[in-house]
Design a protein around this motif. Sequence first.
Motif, PDB file in Angstrom:
ATOM      1  N   ARG A  30       0.836  -1.192   0.000  1.00 28.85           N
ATOM      2  CA  ARG A  30       0.000   0.000   0.000  1.00 28.85           C
ATOM      3  C   ARG A  30       0.881   1.257   0.000  1.00 28.85           C
ATOM      4  O   ARG A  30       2.047   1.218   0.377  1.00 28.85           O
ATOM      5  CB  ARG A  30      -0.927  -0.022   1.213  1.00 28.85           C
ATOM      6  CG  ARG A  30      -1.812  -1.244   1.238  1.00 28.85           C
ATOM      7  CD  ARG A  30      -2.888  -1.179   2.310  1.00 28.85           C
ATOM      8  NE  ARG A  30      -3.567  -2.471   2.420  1.00 28.85           N
ATOM      9  CZ  ARG A  30      -4.447  -2.929   1.546  1.00 28.85           C
ATOM     10  NH1 ARG A  30      -4.766  -2.211   0.486  1.00 28.85           N
ATOM     11  NH2 ARG A  30      -5.012  -4.103   1.724  1.00 28.85           N
ATOM     12  N   SER A  31       0.273   2.359  -0.346  1.00 26.85           N
ATOM     13  CA  SER A  31       1.048   3.596  -0.487  1.00 26.85           C
ATOM     14  C   SER A  31       1.631   4.076   0.834  1.00 26.85           C
ATOM     15  O   SER A  31       2.610   4.828   0.838  1.00 26.85           O
ATOM     16  CB  SER A  31       0.164   4.696  -1.090  1.00 26.85           C
ATOM     17  OG  SER A  31      -0.956   4.927  -0.268  1.00 26.85           O
ATOM     18  N   ASN A  32       1.074   3.633   1.963  1.00 26.51           N
ATOM     19  CA  ASN A  32       1.612   4.057   3.258  1.00 26.51           C
ATOM     20  C   ASN A  32       2.602   3.036   3.840  1.00 26.51           C
ATOM     21  O   ASN A  32       3.037   3.162   4.982  1.00 26.51           O
ATOM     22  CB  ASN A  32       0.492   4.308   4.261  1.00 26.51           C
ATOM     23  CG  ASN A  32      -0.335   3.073   4.543  1.00 26.51           C
ATOM     24  OD1 ASN A  32      -0.176   2.051   3.877  1.00 26.51           O
ATOM     25  ND2 ASN A  32      -1.222   3.151   5.517  1.00 26.51           N
ATOM     26  N   GLU A  33       2.953   2.028   3.054  1.00 23.83           N
ATOM     27  CA  GLU A  33       3.938   1.037   3.467  1.00 23.83           C
ATOM     28  C   GLU A  33       5.245   1.275   2.726  1.00 23.83           C
ATOM     29  O   GLU A  33       5.247   1.740   1.579  1.00 23.83           O
ATOM     30  CB  GLU A  33       3.425  -0.386   3.188  1.00 23.83           C
ATOM     31  CG  GLU A  33       2.167  -0.733   3.980  1.00 23.83           C
ATOM     32  CD  GLU A  33       1.613  -2.110   3.621  1.00 23.83           C
ATOM     33  OE1 GLU A  33       1.436  -2.381   2.410  1.00 23.83           O
ATOM     34  OE2 GLU A  33       1.376  -2.897   4.555  1.00 23.83           O
ATOM     35  N   ARG A  34       6.340   0.919   3.341  1.00 26.46           N
ATOM     36  CA  ARG A  34       7.655   1.121   2.716  1.00 26.46           C
ATOM     37  C   ARG A  34       8.311  -0.192   2.313  1.00 26.46           C
ATOM     38  O   ARG A  34       9.128  -0.225   1.388  1.00 26.46           O
ATOM     39  CB  ARG A  34       8.570   1.878   3.669  1.00 26.46           C
ATOM     40  CG  ARG A  34       8.128   3.298   3.904  1.00 26.46           C
ATOM     41  CD  ARG A  34       8.190   4.107   2.612  1.00 26.46           C
ATOM     42  NE  ARG A  34       7.517   5.396   2.742  1.00 26.46           N
ATOM     43  CZ  ARG A  34       6.304   5.629   2.277  1.00 26.46           C
ATOM     44  NH1 ARG A  34       5.627   4.687   1.644  1.00 26.46           N
ATOM     45  NH2 ARG A  34       5.750   6.829   2.434  1.00 26.46           N
TER      46      ARG A  34
ATOM     47  N   THR B  34       7.456   6.294  -2.395  1.00 27.79           N
ATOM     48  CA  THR B  34       6.472   7.145  -3.066  1.00 27.79           C
ATOM     49  C   THR B  34       7.054   8.495  -3.462  1.00 27.79           C
ATOM     50  O   THR B  34       6.552   9.125  -4.392  1.00 27.79           O
ATOM     51  CB  THR B  34       5.235   7.344  -2.178  1.00 27.79           C
ATOM     52  OG1 THR B  34       5.653   7.823  -0.893  1.00 27.79           O
ATOM     53  CG2 THR B  34       4.467   6.046  -2.009  1.00 27.79           C
TER      54      THR B  34
END
Lengths: 112, 113
Positions: free
Chosen positions: A50-54, A67
């Motif tokens: 997900r976009s909030n995971e690295r 991102t």
Amino acid sequence: SQQGEEDPQALSIQEGENATMNCSYKTSINNLQWYRQNSGRGLVHLILIRSNEREKHSGRLRVTLDTSKKSSSLLITASRAADTASYFCATGSIQGAQKLVFGQGTRLTINP
Amino acid sequence: GAGVSQSPSNKVTEKGKDVELRCDPISGHTALYWYRQSLGQGLEFLIYFQGNSAPDKSGLPSDRFSAERTGGSVSTLTIQRTQQEDSAVYLCASSLIVTSEAFFGQGTRLTVV
């Protein structure tokens, strides 16, 4: 136009080595997914980040997401002959049309 | 069903004929995608259905291509007056919701002679 672009287009390594593939994209995303394709037919989902995971792990797979650079990498550790396949990244945009858009893929060959 | 089913698996047709490709998605999946893949190439987006919303047809290459999804389930991709450049593998995928994990069928390999 394609959202995701994989790099390199082709990669050939020896069995047991690690393989790294990269994906760059253009717009803001909700998530990024990696898929594998054998023999030019159906794709199999590998991992979603997900976009909030690295970073995310699944077995011998490690995926990172930056991102700020709009890029992701897929690392396959301790490669096996069975890992020979094409690998695609796909992005789901948060703006406009939210369909999954695929890149051109990386053709990975594992040499015994 | 257990997965996404596409039929036929292979189709050979003469130039100028119409063809219909069928996709049975996983039950309950609201999103359905059609992609086209030429030999050794990436996936080219064709059309996308999401629930009862109007389909996203932005990837259809010409007006010879059309698709419908009846009752929110089965989808048919129709190619009229086929041309040799239409030869490719046509892949269908479905997902539970938009942008979630997509499940692919095995594709229909279309050959126009």
